[in-house]
Each structure stands twice: as C-alpha cells, then as structure tokens.
Design an enzyme around this catalytic site. Structure first.
Site, PDB file in Angstrom:
ATOM      1  N   SER A  33       0.803  -1.266   0.042  1.00 49.97           N
ATOM      2  CA  SER A  33      -0.016   0.128   0.117  1.00 49.97           C
ATOM      3  C   SER A  33       0.849   1.125  -0.021  1.00 49.97           C
ATOM      4  O   SER A  33       1.996   1.232   0.409  1.00 49.97           O
ATOM      5  CB  SER A  33      -0.779   0.011   1.294  1.00 49.97           C
ATOM      6  OG  SER A  33      -1.357   1.242   1.348  1.00 49.97           O
TER       7      SER A  33
ATOM      8  N   TYR B 252      -2.725  -1.173  10.500  1.00 45.33           N
ATOM      9  CA  TYR B 252      -2.510  -1.345   9.001  1.00 45.33           C
ATOM     10  C   TYR B 252      -1.160  -0.869   8.250  1.00 45.33           C
ATOM     11  O   TYR B 252      -0.711  -1.414   7.643  1.00 45.33           O
ATOM     12  CB  TYR B 252      -3.697  -0.483   8.348  1.00 45.33           C
ATOM     13  CG  TYR B 252      -4.086  -0.844   6.844  1.00 45.33           C
ATOM     14  CD1 TYR B 252      -3.229   0.190   6.145  1.00 45.33           C
ATOM     15  CD2 TYR B 252      -4.596  -1.936   6.274  1.00 45.33           C
ATOM     16  CE1 TYR B 252      -3.608  -0.059   4.551  1.00 45.33           C
ATOM     17  CE2 TYR B 252      -4.693  -2.106   5.025  1.00 45.33           C
ATOM     18  CZ  TYR B 252      -4.269  -1.333   4.209  1.00 45.33           C
ATOM     19  OH  TYR B 252      -4.214  -1.438   2.822  1.00 45.33           O
TER      20      TYR B 252
HETATM   21  N1  LIG Z   1      -8.589  -0.776  -1.870  1.00 51.57           N
HETATM   22  C1  LIG Z   1      -7.556   0.061  -1.932  1.00 51.57           C
HETATM   23  O1  LIG Z   1      -7.692   1.356  -2.011  1.00 51.57           O
HETATM   24  C2  LIG Z   1      -6.321  -0.301  -1.480  1.00 51.57           C
HETATM   25  C3  LIG Z   1      -6.121  -1.880  -1.178  1.00 51.57           C
HETATM   26  N2  LIG Z   1      -4.745  -2.203  -0.841  1.00 51.57           N
HETATM   27  C4  LIG Z   1      -4.618  -3.631  -0.394  1.00 51.57           C
HETATM   28  O2  LIG Z   1      -4.921  -4.520  -1.557  1.00 51.57           O
HETATM   29  C5  LIG Z   1      -5.311  -5.762  -0.837  1.00 51.57           C
HETATM   30  C6  LIG Z   1      -6.821  -5.936  -1.201  1.00 51.57           C
HETATM   31  O3  LIG Z   1      -7.542  -5.039  -0.784  1.00 51.57           O
HETATM   32  P1  LIG Z   1      -9.262  -4.819  -1.434  1.00 51.57           P
HETATM   33  O4  LIG Z   1      -9.330  -5.629  -2.620  1.00 51.57           O
HETATM   34  O5  LIG Z   1      -9.344  -3.534  -1.528  1.00 51.57           O
HETATM   35  O6  LIG Z   1     -10.082  -5.456  -0.260  1.00 51.57           O
HETATM   36  P2  LIG Z   1     -11.280  -6.138  -0.131  1.00 51.57           P
HETATM   37  O7  LIG Z   1     -12.179  -6.085   1.071  1.00 51.57           O
HETATM   38  O8  LIG Z   1     -11.938  -5.959  -1.256  1.00 51.57           O
HETATM   39  O9  LIG Z   1     -10.674  -7.767  -0.175  1.00 51.57           O
HETATM   40  C7  LIG Z   1      -9.992  -8.390   0.875  1.00 51.57           C
HETATM   41  C8  LIG Z   1      -9.843  -9.571   0.344  1.00 51.57           C
HETATM   42  O10 LIG Z   1      -8.946 -10.299   1.397  1.00 51.57           O
HETATM   43  C9  LIG Z   1      -9.454 -11.751   1.672  1.00 51.57           C
HETATM   44  N3  LIG Z   1      -9.085 -11.972   3.004  1.00 51.57           N
HETATM   45  C10 LIG Z   1      -9.445 -11.322   4.256  1.00 51.57           C
HETATM   46  N4  LIG Z   1      -8.582 -12.117   5.378  1.00 51.57           N
HETATM   47  C11 LIG Z   1      -8.246 -12.957   4.842  1.00 51.57           C
HETATM   48  C12 LIG Z   1      -7.792 -14.297   5.421  1.00 51.57           C
HETATM   49  N5  LIG Z   1      -7.436 -14.343   6.625  1.00 51.57           N
HETATM   50  N6  LIG Z   1      -7.394 -15.150   4.572  1.00 51.57           N
HETATM   51  C13 LIG Z   1      -7.593 -15.243   3.372  1.00 51.57           C
HETATM   52  N7  LIG Z   1      -8.045 -14.091   2.715  1.00 51.57           N
HETATM   53  C14 LIG Z   1      -8.498 -12.999   3.322  1.00 51.57           C
HETATM   54  C15 LIG Z   1     -10.981 -11.406   1.763  1.00 51.57           C
HETATM   55  O11 LIG Z   1     -11.412 -12.615   1.487  1.00 51.57           O
HETATM   56  P3  LIG Z   1     -13.009 -12.959   1.758  1.00 51.57           P
HETATM   57  O12 LIG Z   1     -13.780 -11.803   1.651  1.00 51.57           O
HETATM   58  O13 LIG Z   1     -13.620 -14.117   1.207  1.00 51.57           O
HETATM   59  O14 LIG Z   1     -13.192 -13.197   3.398  1.00 51.57           O
HETATM   60  C16 LIG Z   1     -10.966 -10.550   0.373  1.00 51.57           C
HETATM   61  O15 LIG Z   1     -10.936 -11.273  -0.765  1.00 51.57           O
HETATM   62  C17 LIG Z   1      -5.123  -5.674   0.590  1.00 51.57           C
HETATM   63  O16 LIG Z   1      -3.856  -6.274   0.862  1.00 51.57           O
HETATM   64  C18 LIG Z   1      -5.253  -3.974   0.662  1.00 51.57           C
HETATM   65  O17 LIG Z   1      -4.645  -3.924   2.129  1.00 51.57           O
HETATM   66  C19 LIG Z   1      -3.584  -1.291  -0.798  1.00 51.57           C
HETATM   67  C20 LIG Z   1      -3.902  -0.036  -1.035  1.00 51.57           C
HETATM   68  C21 LIG Z   1      -5.293   0.555  -1.546  1.00 51.57           C
HETATM   69  C1  LIG Z   2      -5.051   5.582   0.271  1.00 52.66           C
HETATM   70  C2  LIG Z   2      -6.277   4.662   0.353  1.00 52.66           C
HETATM   71  O1  LIG Z   2      -7.455   5.395   0.325  1.00 52.66           O
HETATM   72  C3  LIG Z   2      -5.831   3.685   1.460  1.00 52.66           C
HETATM   73  O2  LIG Z   2      -4.674   2.970   1.291  1.00 52.66           O
HETATM   74  C4  LIG Z   2      -5.015   1.697   1.724  1.00 52.66           C
HETATM   75  O3  LIG Z   2      -4.011   0.967   1.762  1.00 52.66           O
HETATM   76  C5  LIG Z   2      -6.417   1.545   2.220  1.00 52.66           C
HETATM   77  O4  LIG Z   2      -6.896   0.387   1.945  1.00 52.66           O
HETATM   78  C6  LIG Z   2      -7.123   2.605   1.633  1.00 52.66           C
HETATM   79  O5  LIG Z   2      -7.673   2.368   0.562  1.00 52.66           O
END
Ligand SMILES: NC(=O)C1=CN([C@@H]2O[C@H](COP(=O)(O)OP(=O)(O)OC[C@H]3O[C@@H](n4cnc5c(N)ncnc54)[C@H](OP(=O)(O)O)[C@@H]3O)[C@@H](O)[C@H]2O)C=CC1
Ligand SMILES: C[C@H](O)[C@@H]1OC(=O)[C@H](O)[C@@H]1O
Length: 266
Positions: free
Chosen positions: A152, A165
C-alpha cells in the site's frame, strides 16, 4: 501488446473481492490457470472460477485463511494437484480494523498483523519452497517463480488512526525486499505493488461522495483508481516483460505518494 501467461499457474490470495478478484480475472485473461483463494466469501470466488472456465480458461476456488500455515500449504497443494505446479503468487489478502492508537485493542492489532503481514510471510515462504521443489521442471517463464506482494502507499505514508494497517504494510515492504535479496540468485523474482486510493469494498467510505473529493486533493493524477489499474500492473509484473524488475515496489496511486505530508484519508 497482449501479454501471455500461457501454461503458467497463478495463486491469488483474497480473490473473492476487490483487487484480488480483478487480478485473478486479469491473470486468467492472459492465459494463466488461476487458484482463486477466499476466506469467507465462497460465492463470488466460485462464480469467478466458473466464469473463467466458461471462457475456456482454467480456475478453481479454494477456501483458506492466509494466517494459517496449514491452509496456506493446502493452497499450494491444490495448485499442484489441479494444474501441475505454481509459477506466480499474488499475496493480496488484507483487511483493516481501524482505531485511534489509544483505543486500539490488542485483538484488532494482532488480527491485522496476522493477515496483512504474517499471511504474506506464510504465502511467500510456501510459494518459494514450491518453486524450489519444481526447479527445472517448468519451462514457462524466464524466472523460476514470481512473487508479487500487495502492499500500500501506507508502507511509505503514515496513516493516523490506522497504526496496525500502516505497520503491517511497512513490514510487507521489508519482508519483500529481504526475501528478494535472499532468493534473487535462484531467479525467483519478488516485487510489491503499492496501490493508492482504489475503489473497492475496503475503501468504500473514502472513495465516494465528499470523502472522495477530499481524497482527490491528494491525487495529482486527478482520479480515484480502479481495480483494473492494479490488475494490469500485476499481469505485467507476472510476465517476462518485467524480467529485470526484482526487489521493487510499483506505486499504483496516481501520484499520491508524492505528498509526504498526507495524513491519510479518515
Ligand atoms: N482498495 C484500496 O484502495 C487499497 C487496497 N490495498 C490492499 O489491497 C489488498 C486487497 O484489498 P481490497 O481488494 O481493497 O479489499 P477487499 O476487502 O475488497 O478484499 C479483501 C480480500 O482479502 C480476503 N481476506 C481477508 N482476510 C483473509 C484471510 N484471513 N485469509 C485469506 N483471505 C482473506 C477477503 O476474503 P473474503 O472476503 O473471502 O473473506 C477478500 O477477498 C489488501 O492487501 C489491501 O491492504 C492497498 C492499497 C489500497
Ligand atoms: C490511500 C487509500 O485510500 C488507502 O490506502 C490503503 O491501503 C487503504 O486500503 C485505503 O484504500
């Protein structure tokens, strides 16, 4: 240029939603067989696997908690049993449990560390052990396996109110770079992507309405990201087009990380 990942096998953790879901779709569209991991949401994962198969691709959905070493080992086993090996890991699973530092419970701290950091350690370790086991048997890529950690912008930008986080993502940064330093000589390629504000479920509160307007002030490129922006970068990092990229973090953030004073978005 159409990227081909034909004959390659990819495991995407957390692919039942958001970025993982988009990455699994993109890798399948590039020709990879995909193991779609989910933790609690079976339906979207199974539907995505079926959609990929309907379109002539290969995919399975496998339940697993990335903070469980047994579950992670089973994800690798399923990749080998169904598709003959593993070539690409996208360590994507992650969650937030936000609180001010004075209010954060040990449980909420630990849960985020267990999934976002320990889960990345366990999946990367299991993948590289499989890469070693199959060395020389899979002539599908210039590398002997590729690991893409999903970090991130908050590996770099502090995030008040989200210490668990941000700490987990800071840990992912040095986890990735230390693994890369250790295994590069085996031509196991290890990188991270660092998304910014991407419109997914985890980010819904920040990427709509007034919150989105506030966020856009911190994004030089002037738009909130889409999951496909991240998936496109992951497909490139998984391909031989990026074969000389190792130990790097690709920021996919519209320039957000150019603002060191960013205090986070809520
Ligand atoms: N969206 C954003 O702006 C940003 C996201 N990120 C990172 O991107 C990644 C995905 O985020 P995003 O797609 O937005 O989030 P979502 O909440 O849409 O998806 C998260 C995913 O992680 C899975 N998950 C949660 N806990 C577990 C676990 N214990 N074991 C296996 N899988 C797990 C969920 O599975 P299920 O739903 O089946 O439980 C789901 O598929 C994360 O690492 C997040 O930190 C980083 C920067 C920005
Ligand atoms: C900058 C984003 O809004 C922020 O960054 C992350 O990693 C979090 O999931 C949020 O999306």
């Amino acid at each position: 240029m159409q990227i081909s990942l034909a004959k390659q096998v990819a495991l995407v953790t957390g692919a039942s939603s958001g970025l993982g879901y988009a990455c699994a779709k993109g890798l399948a569209a590039a020709g990879a067989s995909v193991v779609i991991n989910y933790n609690s949401q079976a339906e979207p994962a199974e539907k995505l696997a079926e959609e990929i198969r309907q379109q002539g691709g290969q995919a399975i959905a496998v339940q697993g908690d990335v903070s469980s070493q047994d579950d992670v080992n089973n994800l690798i086993t399923q990749a080998v049993e169904h598709f003959g090996g593993l070539d690409i890991l996208v360590a994507n699973s992650g969650l937030q449990k936000d609180a001010a530092i004075g209010d954060m419970t040990l449980q909420d701290w630990q849960k985020v560390i267990d999934v976002n950091l320990t889960g990345q350690f366990l999946t990367a370790q299991a993948a590289l052990l499989q890469f070693r086991k199959q060395k020389g048997q899979r002539q599908v890529s210039r590398a002997n396996g590729k690991i893409i950690h999903v970090s991130s912008v908050h590996q770099l930008i502090p995030w008040a109110g989200h210490v668990n986080y941000a700490a987990s993502k800071g840990g992912v940064d040095l986890l990735m770079r230390s693994i890369a330093q250790e295994v590069g000589e085996e031509q196991i390629r290890v990188n991270s992507i660092a998304p910014g504000a991407i419109a997914t479920a985890i980010n819904a509160d920040n990427t709509e309405g007034d919150a989105a307007k506030k966020l856009l002030e911190l994004i030089p490129y002037g738009r909130i990201g889409a999951s496909e922006d991240v998936a496109n970068a992951v497909v490139w990092l998984a391909s031989d087009l990026s074969d000389y990229v190792h130990g790097s973090t690709l920021f996919i953030d519209g320039g957000m990380s150019l603002y060191p004073e960013f205090r986070g978005n809520g």
